[in-house]
Structures are given as structure tokens and as C-alpha cells.
Design a protein around this motif. Structure first.
Motif, PDB file in Angstrom:
ATOM      1  N   PHE A 104      -0.228  -5.256   7.922  1.00 54.98           N
ATOM      2  CA  PHE A 104      -0.445  -6.698   7.942  1.00 54.98           C
ATOM      3  C   PHE A 104       0.243  -7.358   9.134  1.00 54.98           C
ATOM      4  O   PHE A 104      -0.260  -8.324   9.691  1.00 54.98           O
ATOM      5  CB  PHE A 104       0.028  -7.316   6.627  1.00 54.98           C
ATOM      6  N   VAL A 105       1.398  -6.834   9.518  1.00 58.16           N
ATOM      7  CA  VAL A 105       2.075  -7.373  10.707  1.00 58.16           C
ATOM      8  C   VAL A 105       1.221  -7.097  11.939  1.00 58.16           C
ATOM      9  O   VAL A 105       1.037  -7.971  12.805  1.00 58.16           O
ATOM     10  CB  VAL A 105       3.481  -6.754  10.859  1.00 58.16           C
ATOM     11  N   LYS A 106       0.685  -5.900  12.028  1.00 57.63           N
ATOM     12  CA  LYS A 106      -0.181  -5.543  13.157  1.00 57.63           C
ATOM     13  C   LYS A 106      -1.398  -6.455  13.215  1.00 57.63           C
ATOM     14  O   LYS A 106      -1.889  -6.799  14.306  1.00 57.63           O
ATOM     15  CB  LYS A 106      -0.607  -4.081  13.033  1.00 57.63           C
ATOM     16  N   ALA A 107      -1.881  -6.871  12.056  1.00 55.87           N
ATOM     17  CA  ALA A 107      -3.052  -7.750  11.986  1.00 55.87           C
ATOM     18  C   ALA A 107      -2.684  -9.225  12.173  1.00 55.87           C
ATOM     19  O   ALA A 107      -3.574 -10.081  12.165  1.00 55.87           O
ATOM     20  CB  ALA A 107      -3.755  -7.560  10.643  1.00 55.87           C
ATOM     21  N   THR A 129      12.852  -3.646   8.386  1.00 60.19           N
ATOM     22  CA  THR A 129      12.360  -4.519   9.449  1.00 60.19           C
ATOM     23  C   THR A 129      11.216  -3.844  10.205  1.00 60.19           C
ATOM     24  O   THR A 129      11.102  -2.623  10.236  1.00 60.19           O
ATOM     25  CB  THR A 129      13.476  -4.886  10.439  1.00 60.19           C
ATOM     26  N   ILE A 130      10.394  -4.678  10.810  1.00 66.30           N
ATOM     27  CA  ILE A 130       9.274  -4.208  11.613  1.00 66.30           C
ATOM     28  C   ILE A 130       9.403  -4.863  12.983  1.00 66.30           C
ATOM     29  O   ILE A 130       9.339  -6.088  13.099  1.00 66.30           O
ATOM     30  CB  ILE A 130       7.922  -4.568  10.964  1.00 66.30           C
ATOM     31  N   ASP A 382       9.471  -0.115   9.731  1.00 57.76           N
ATOM     32  CA  ASP A 382       9.220   0.827  10.819  1.00 57.76           C
ATOM     33  C   ASP A 382       9.401   2.278  10.391  1.00 57.76           C
ATOM     34  O   ASP A 382       8.930   3.194  11.068  1.00 57.76           O
ATOM     35  CB  ASP A 382      10.154   0.526  12.000  1.00 57.76           C
ATOM     36  N   ASP A 383      10.107   2.496   9.277  1.00 56.38           N
ATOM     37  CA  ASP A 383      10.358   3.869   8.795  1.00 56.38           C
ATOM     38  C   ASP A 383       9.265   4.375   7.860  1.00 56.38           C
ATOM     39  O   ASP A 383       9.323   5.522   7.415  1.00 56.38           O
ATOM     40  CB  ASP A 383      11.697   3.924   8.055  1.00 56.38           C
ATOM     41  N   SER A 384       8.291   3.539   7.540  1.00 55.95           N
ATOM     42  CA  SER A 384       7.291   3.913   6.538  1.00 55.95           C
ATOM     43  C   SER A 384       6.309   4.948   7.083  1.00 55.95           C
ATOM     44  O   SER A 384       6.140   5.097   8.298  1.00 55.95           O
ATOM     45  CB  SER A 384       6.532   2.671   6.073  1.00 55.95           C
ATOM     46  N   PRO A 385       5.644   5.686   6.186  1.00 51.59           N
ATOM     47  CA  PRO A 385       4.632   6.643   6.635  1.00 51.59           C
ATOM     48  C   PRO A 385       3.457   5.920   7.269  1.00 51.59           C
ATOM     49  O   PRO A 385       3.280   4.706   7.057  1.00 51.59           O
ATOM     50  CB  PRO A 385       4.224   7.357   5.341  1.00 51.59           C
ATOM     51  N   PRO A 386       2.643   6.601   8.051  1.00 54.56           N
ATOM     52  CA  PRO A 386       1.513   5.930   8.695  1.00 54.56           C
ATOM     53  C   PRO A 386       0.532   5.376   7.666  1.00 54.56           C
ATOM     54  O   PRO A 386       0.399   5.923   6.562  1.00 54.56           O
ATOM     55  CB  PRO A 386       0.875   7.044   9.538  1.00 54.56           C
ATOM     56  N   PRO A 387      -0.152   4.275   8.002  1.00 53.97           N
ATOM     57  CA  PRO A 387      -1.130   3.691   7.077  1.00 53.97           C
ATOM     58  C   PRO A 387      -2.146   4.723   6.611  1.00 53.97           C
ATOM     59  O   PRO A 387      -2.696   5.479   7.414  1.00 53.97           O
ATOM     60  CB  PRO A 387      -1.799   2.593   7.928  1.00 53.97           C
ATOM     61  N   GLY A 388      -2.370   4.745   5.318  1.00 51.25           N
ATOM     62  CA  GLY A 388      -3.333   5.666   4.742  1.00 51.25           C
ATOM     63  C   GLY A 388      -2.736   6.967   4.241  1.00 51.25           C
ATOM     64  O   GLY A 388      -3.386   7.688   3.467  1.00 51.25           O
ATOM     65  N   PHE A 389      -1.496   7.275   4.639  1.00 50.40           N
ATOM     66  CA  PHE A 389      -0.949   8.565   4.249  1.00 50.40           C
ATOM     67  C   PHE A 389      -0.604   8.621   2.762  1.00 50.40           C
ATOM     68  O   PHE A 389      -0.768   9.669   2.120  1.00 50.40           O
ATOM     69  CB  PHE A 389       0.276   8.939   5.066  1.00 50.40           C
TER      70      PHE A 389
END
Length: 422
Positions: A104-107, A129-130, A382-389
């Protein structure tokens, strides 16, 4: 087949639009009385009821008479998937309970919070944080996952909470011999909950030694098929192959597993500490997943979180309402009682009726002899897995529950990760 999928997608979007219109959604504005009318999307579960949210919203509007809150509810417990659907259709409400933050931040869909908004919240500096900014307000902590156990079932076979995996395996075999299903696992329509038994083993054994393992996976330094991770999966396979998991694990969802737990259909339920608030006829105990060597590791997650839409017509009021909700002592105490959420605001006294299992989880959280790690796949920001994983992991777990080998499972995870971690 392709046209059928397109038809289903169009129908789903149309249903979503109808639902939100019926609930009074659409762009928020000011009411005829001059109030900033905010739409707040949240959820209900067996533990968290509409009346609980109504009380929380009433506390906010009482504190800020210039704000009105319209409560909306997700159709199921997959809050992030529903939030993505609303974003895609341009219907994101002012405030959301849970969202896929990085996506959502990217969007450009979220507003960030200031340091002053975080005052009084006991969250490690920079957590979640992102790009150096905070886009959410954390609600509380969970032990994710922990093993919740039926004390009566344990007493029946004369066992105590184990401290090593070998002891856990021995105890599970004793339970099965006594006609008691040792572990309750679910997947069904709730992929998010399919992996908690394995996630607990990984959190104890792999993260206990390498707390930043997922960051190393992002950097390409480790793989799921490496010996340490593979060994953790082998432990899950051993539990599965010895028949220590309920036979209907593939067909039941979270709500159904909750019903089975309440009925005493299993001795142990690997789940987040929200399970401690589930009312049962038996006393529930809690213990962390045992490690191979008996070292004390406690997987802890801070979440869920409240987000504010970048499209809100009332950004100041929406952020003010979000902060008020999260820091409200009444909300924190009620959420601990109703959903086993361990408060991140100081000075919260447990309400009468808060379960013994929740209080035990709180005691574990405050026990300094444990090494705290973020539970596997509970990383955020920022530490989260990639979207969709996470969805890919849930689907892979269904294969593992159904009989896939550890090597097939880990190879599939590596393939999914590499395709998504762009």
C-alpha cells in the motif's frame, strides 16, 4: 476457462461495490452537523464482536465530538486481501484495521504518522517502518505462534509442558495412544492459519539461532532448502507421518478449528495468543514451542495495526481518531480480555474475566529468561516477506499437510520466493 475467470473477477468486484454502497461507504465528507464523518473498516471474529467495536468507536467520538465514525466489517478474516480488493476498486475507507503495508505504501495509499502520534506506545524504535517512516499504529503484542494445551488432556496421560522437541514428540505419542489427537491444525479457506505448527518449529529452531534469517533470505545468503530450515520441516513431517495431527486438517478453516478446540477435540493448538481468549470448558495452558536443545525462545509479534488512507478527506481527524482508539486504556483492556492481545500501552490492568491463559501469555512475555524473536513470517515493514509470499506459503503448507516431502516443500518455497522477491 479464461473467460470464466474474467467473469468471476467482474462479479467479485461488483459484489464488493454493492456491499460497500449498502454499508454507506463511498467518499467520506462532513455531515450536516459539521462532523468529520470517517469510515473505519475492521473485522469480527469469534472473540471480537461488533459490540466491542461499537464501544471503542463510541469512546473516540465521545472524546472528539467533531468526529463521527461509521463502522464497516470485512466479509472474512483475510483482512489484507479485502483491503487490496477495495484499493483496486477505489473504495478504500478512511481508516483500516490491517493492510499489506509495503504494497500500500508503494501504491501511495497510506498516510504516515508523526513521532508525536506514537507517544505512549511501547514499541521498539523503528519497528515496522517502511523507508524510515511509520505508516501504522500497533495495537498490541501476540505470542505467535505458541502451543495452547488442554490441561485435562495432559493430566490424563501424566505429562507436563515439554522443554525440548524430543519431549514434545514423546508426549504427543502418549496422547495419541490414549485416544487424544495431539495437534489441531487447520487450513481450508484460511491459508493464513495453515502453517502455525511449522512456523512455531522454525521460530524456535531456526530463528532461535539466526533471528534475522528472513533478512538473510532476502539478501540471498540462505535458502529454505538449506539444512537448518529443512531439518525444521522434517520435524513437522515426522509429526504428520506419525498421525499426530487431526485427519481433517485440510478441510477445516480457522472458525471450525476454534469450534473443535472448544469441544476438546485436541490436546494442543498451535496458534497466536488470541486463542487464549477462546472460552472452553477446560483450563487452557500456554507454552512456547520447545527447541531441539531446550534453550528458551519466545516468538513475539507486535500487531495488528491501524492505517489511514491517503485519500481520506479528513487526514487530521482520521489520524487523531486512530491514535485515540489505540491508546484508549478501555480498548486495550477489553481487547486483552476478548482477543488475548497483550497491551503495548503501560499501566493496563486486566479486567475481571480475562482468561488464565491470557495472563499466562502475559507472564511469558514479561519473563526475561526468554530470548524474544519475531515469529517466522510475522516480520513487518521493510523486514516483511515479499508481497504474495505468505499466500504461496499457505498453499505450500496444504501440500505439506497432504503428504509432500520436506524437500519438495522447501524447493517450492525457494522457487516462489525467488519469483516474488524482485
Amino acid at each position: 476457462m479464461k473467460s470464466r475467470r474474467a467473469t468471476v473477477l467482474v462479479a467479485a468486484v461488483a459484489i464488493s461495490a454493492t456491499l460497500l454502497t449498502a454499508c454507506g461507504t463511498g467518499s467520506s465528507g462532513s455531515g450536516g452537523d459539521g462532523k468529520a464523518e470517517l469510515k473505519f473498516l475492521t473485522f469480527t471474529s469469534p472473540n471480537v464482536t461488533k459490540s466491542l467495536w461499537e464501544g471503542a468507536a463510541a469512546n473516540v467520538t465521545k472524546k472528539y465530538p467533531d468526529i463521527g465514525i461509521k463502522l464497516l466489517y470485512t466479509p472474512n478474516l483475510d483482512r489484507q486481501a479485502y483491503a487490496k480488493q477495495l484499493l483496486a476498486t477505489g473504495q478504500l475507507p478512511d481508516i483500516l484495521w490491517d493492510a499489506p503495508g509495503s504494497e500500500f505504501v508503494k501504491a501511495g495509499a497510506l498516510l504516515s504518522f508523526d513521532a508525536a502520534d506514537l507517544k505512549g506506545m511501547n514499541v521498539p524504535s523503528g519497528y515496522g517502518t517502511i523507508g524510515g517512516k511509520t505508516y501504522n499504529l500497533w495495537n498490541g503484542s501476540f505470542l505467535v505462534p505458541a502451543l495452547h494445551y488442554n490441561t485435562e488432556a495432559f493430566a490424563k496421560v501424566g505429562i507436563q509442558p515439554p522443554t525440548t522437541f524430543d519431549e514434545l514428540l514423546t508426549d504427543a505419542v502418549k496422547l495419541k495412544a490414549a485416544g487424544i489427537t495431539p495437534f489441531l491444525v487447520q487450513s481450508g479457506s484460511d491459508l493464513w492459519s495453515a502453517g502455525y505448527l511449522l512456523q512455531g518449529i522454525v521460530s524456535a529452531d531456526v530463528y532461535g539461532r539466526t533471528p534475522d534469517w528472513l533478512a538473510q533470505r532476502k539478501a540471498g545468503k540462505v535458502k529454505f532448502s538449506d539444512p537448518d530450515f529443512l531439518a525444521a520441516v522434517d520435524k513437522f513431517v515426522e509429526l504428520r507421518d506419525k498421525g499426530l495431527i487431526n485427519k481433517d486438517a485440510l478441510s477445516i478453516n480457522y472458525a471450525q478449528s476454534t469450534t473443535k478446540w472448544k469441544a476438546g477435540d485436541a490436546a494442543m493448538w498451535p496458534m497466536g495468543s488470541w486463542a487464549t481468549a477462546t472460552k472452553t470448558s477446560f483450563k487452557v495452558g500456554v507454552f512456547p514451542f520447545p527447541t531441539a536443545d531446550g534453550s528458551k525462545v519466545l516468538p513475539v509479534s507486535i500487531g495488528a495495526a491501524v492505517y489511514v488512507s491517503a485519500k481520506t478527506a479528513h487526514p487530521a481527524e482520521a489520524k487523531k481518531a486512530a491514535v485515540s482508539l489505540i491508546t484508549d486504556p478501555s480498548w486495550q483492556a477489553n481487547d486483552m480480555k476478548s482477543d488475548g492481545v497483550l497491551p503495548i500501552v503501560s499501566g493496563i490492568k486486566p479486567l475481571a474475566g480475562t482468561s488464565d491463559a491470557t495472563l499466562s501469555s502475559l507472564a511469558l512475555l514479561n519473563d526475561t529468561s526468554y530470548k524474544h524473536v519475531v515469529g517466522f513470517l510475522n516480520e513487518v515493514g521493510d523486514d516483511s516477506p515479499p508481497p504474495g509470499f505468505s499466500d504461496a506459503f499457505g498453499k505450500a503448507m496444504q501440500g505439506l499437510i497432504g503428504g509432500d516431502s520436506a524437500k519438495t516443500f522447501t524447493a517450492g518455497l525457494d522457487k516462489s520466493w525467488d519469483s516474488l522477491n524482485k
